[in-house]
Each structure stands twice: as C-alpha cells, then as structure tokens.
Design an enzyme around this catalytic site. Structure first.
Site, short mmCIF file in Angstrom:
data_model
loop_
_atom_site.label_atom_id
_atom_site.label_comp_id
_atom_site.label_asym_id
_atom_site.label_seq_id
_atom_site.Cartn_x
_atom_site.Cartn_y
_atom_site.Cartn_z
N ALA A 1 11.23 -0.35 17.18
CA ALA A 1 10.93 1.13 18.07
C ALA A 1 11.58 1.04 19.42
O ALA A 1 11.78 0.12 19.79
CB ALA A 1 9.47 1.25 17.89
N GLN A 2 11.81 2.35 19.83
CA GLN A 2 12.28 2.55 21.12
C GLN A 2 10.89 2.71 21.73
O GLN A 2 10.06 3.71 21.71
CB GLN A 2 12.86 3.77 21.28
CG GLN A 2 13.27 4.21 22.89
CD GLN A 2 13.65 2.86 23.66
OE1 GLN A 2 14.80 2.39 23.35
NE2 GLN A 2 12.87 2.40 24.65
N TYR B 1 7.18 9.56 22.87
CA TYR B 1 6.99 8.23 22.23
C TYR B 1 5.95 8.41 21.16
O TYR B 1 6.07 8.10 19.91
CB TYR B 1 6.84 7.42 23.15
CG TYR B 1 6.14 5.90 22.39
CD1 TYR B 1 7.04 5.15 21.74
CD2 TYR B 1 4.85 5.63 22.21
CE1 TYR B 1 6.65 4.03 21.06
CE2 TYR B 1 4.34 4.43 21.74
CZ TYR B 1 5.28 3.71 21.15
OH TYR B 1 4.82 2.42 20.27
N LYS C 1 6.05 8.26 16.94
CA LYS C 1 5.02 7.44 16.13
C LYS C 1 4.45 8.07 15.16
O LYS C 1 4.00 7.94 13.98
CB LYS C 1 4.49 6.84 17.03
CG LYS C 1 4.91 5.47 17.87
CD LYS C 1 5.48 4.46 16.58
CE LYS C 1 6.12 3.30 17.20
NZ LYS C 1 6.49 2.28 16.33
#
Length: 327
Positions: free
Chosen positions: A90-91, A156, A160
C-alpha cells in the site's frame, strides 16, 4: 502451499513472511522498494527473510516489482501457482495522503483491483486484504465495531475503504474467497521510522523530548505485530471468516500524551514532551471492538501497550543501526 505476500519488504509484510515460513509455507514476496521511507530498510527486511529461510525447509523468493504492473503480476502468478495471497502492499501514511491524494488511490485502489483480477484468473483459494482503522474517520461511538459509520478523514482512509469494497464485490460476484482485516496502528520491531512509537523512542533514547502533534488527548489502539501476524495465519483455516471484514486491534487504547509519558519513563528521560500543531487528516480516537475477530478466528491479542513498548525499546537498543544506511 505457496503464498504470495505483496509489500513483503515492508514492516508487516516481512514479519508475515517469516511467520508463514515458520509454518512451512513457501513464500514469494513482491515489493517495488519505493522510497516513501528509506528503501535500504526494506532491503534489510528482504535480506532478513532470505537468511531466515535458509534454516528452514520452506523457501523464500523475492521479486522486485509493482502490483500495478499487470504483466509482472501475471508472470509471477504463472511461475509460482499460489493458493494464498496476503495483500499488504500500500501507499501508507495518512498525513502523506493529505499532501499527495492521487498516489494512494493509484496504489491502494487500482493496485488492489489488479491483484484481485489476477488472483481470480489464477484460482487463488484465499485473498487476505490489509485494510485500516482509518476507514472509520471521526468517532460516533467507541469502541469501533465493524458496523460503525465509515467517514474517512484522509485520502488514505478513502482508498482503504474502496479496497475493502472491491474485495467484497469479488467475493460475491466471482466466488473468490476474500477477507479484509482492519489493522489498528501496528507497531513492533522494524516498524516504519515515521510512526509515533518509533519516533518517540528514537528521540527519547537520543536525549530529546518526544514531539506530540495536537494536545495529546487523542487516543489510539496500538496493535503489536505478533498479534497481527497470528490473525493472518488463523484466517487460512477459518472458512467462516471468508467474505468478512474484521477489526484487528489490541482491544484497548491510550492517549498520545500518556504514551509519550510511558516511553519517557521506560527510557529514563528527564524531559517533558513538546507539543506542536495538529496535523490534517488525524482522527481524534481509535479503539477496536474485537468481538468479531474473537468469534470468527479465535483472536486473542497477547500484548498490551506497556509490554509492547518495553519489547520495542529492548529491540531498538540492540538494533540501533537498523534505521541507518551502513552501505
């Protein structure tokens, strides 16, 4: 069985690689070694997994590649024929995503979709997706159960949440078994250097005050890395968890101010914390309701925050050079 771990050079991915190798699985790790935090740390993680596997019957293979590159992913799947996929890549970074909103979408959403589609085409038995407590956003009630409203405060968190929904849809439409684990602030040896606990410990052991962003009254549920890896392992044999979204936390929370005080105490620092401006995207509280995890996968966290902090400080004292580039 063979398992693919994306983001295998990262903190959680490398610990999970070791745990699966111990359990007798052949592990293939893929990571693009990006420089969100220093890539030499990730390379150390890869070397550690390679060294670890040499004393075992199970094998570790590392592939430097990007989950967004469809041709690379297809080649890896064709060569190794996986039954299990642990999607940890993931980033990361709530604060990073506030300044760079497009990147987490590209990696966390498009990357997950690409991996799901490749897994579907290759008849993967189980796809475990690493999600985050960041999907919840601001508190409506505590602790967060899985039905708590989802209003993420950062790109973020949005990315997700989208990755979870793609996993759910693939489970329902394409009959690929998926599970999403909502991690609550994972910490422990080799953790990312930009996280609160690693920052606090590093500063305290260098005779500097820890820096708290905001008033320190915000609370967090910190989850020790060994509890997280155990939860992933348990999912392999728990069919009743397939298709589900599950919180993985410690079942307790602590204020950031109290956390800083605890680390100051454990490191014998004779200074007080320094307070700075609150960062955008940070939520006020996180606190996991883990009843669903207990029911579905017999999840019982073994490490409370005080014990976990002591274990991390002990590790850090013995491994001060881990965050230094010695080459």
């Amino acid at each position: 069985m063979k398992a693919l771990i994306t983001g295998s050079a990262g903190f959680i991915g490398s610990h999970l690689s070791q745990r699966l190798l111990e359990e007798g699985y052949d592990v293939v790790g893929i990571d693009n070694l990006n420089d969100y935090y220093p890539s030499f740390i990730k390379k150390k993680n890869v070397e550690l997994c390679n060294d670890f596997s040499r004393n075992l019957d199970s094998k570790f293979n590392f592939v430097e590649g990007d989950i967004l590159n469809q041709s690379i992913m297809e080649e890896v799947f064709d060569e190794f024929n996986f039954e299990l996929v642990f999607h940890q890549a993931a980033q990361a970074g709530v604060r990073y995503s506030v300044e760079n909103p497009i990147e987490p979408n590209n990696i966390n959403v498009n990357g997950t979709l690409n991996l799901l589609e490749t897994s579907r085409k290759n008849d993967v038995r189980l796809f475990i997706n690493a999600s985050s407590s960041s999907v919840y956003g601001e508190t409506k009630y505590l602790p967060f159960d899985e039905k708590h409203p989802k209003t993420p405060k950062s790109p973020y968190g949005v990315s997700k949440l989208a990755s979870e929904q793609y996993c759910r849809v693939f489970n329902e439409l394409y009959d690929i078994n998926t599970v999403s684990l909502r991690y609550f602030t994972v910490y422990g040896p080799r953790m990312r250097p930009d996280m609160a606990i690693s920052n606090f410990v590093r500063r305290c052991l260098n005779n500097k005050s820890p820096i708290i962003y905001g008033n320190g009254k915000q609370t967090r549920d910190f989850t020790y890395i060994q509890d997280v890896t155990k939860a992933n392992i348990e999912l392999i044999s728990k069919k009743e968890a397939q298709g589900e979204i599950i919180n993985i936390g410690s079942g307790e929370n602590i204020s950031i101010k109290k956390l800083a005080k605890e680390i100051i105490k454990e490191t014998n620092l004779e200074k007080e914390p320094i307070y700075s401006e609150k960062k955008k995207g940070d939520v006020k509280n996180t606190y996991a309701d883990i009843k669903k995890a207990k029911k579905l996968i017999n999840y019982e966290p073994k490490f409370g925050i005080k014990e976990g902090i002591k274990k991390y400080i002990d590790w850090y004292k013995k491994n001060k050079d881990w965050y230094k580039n010695n080459k």
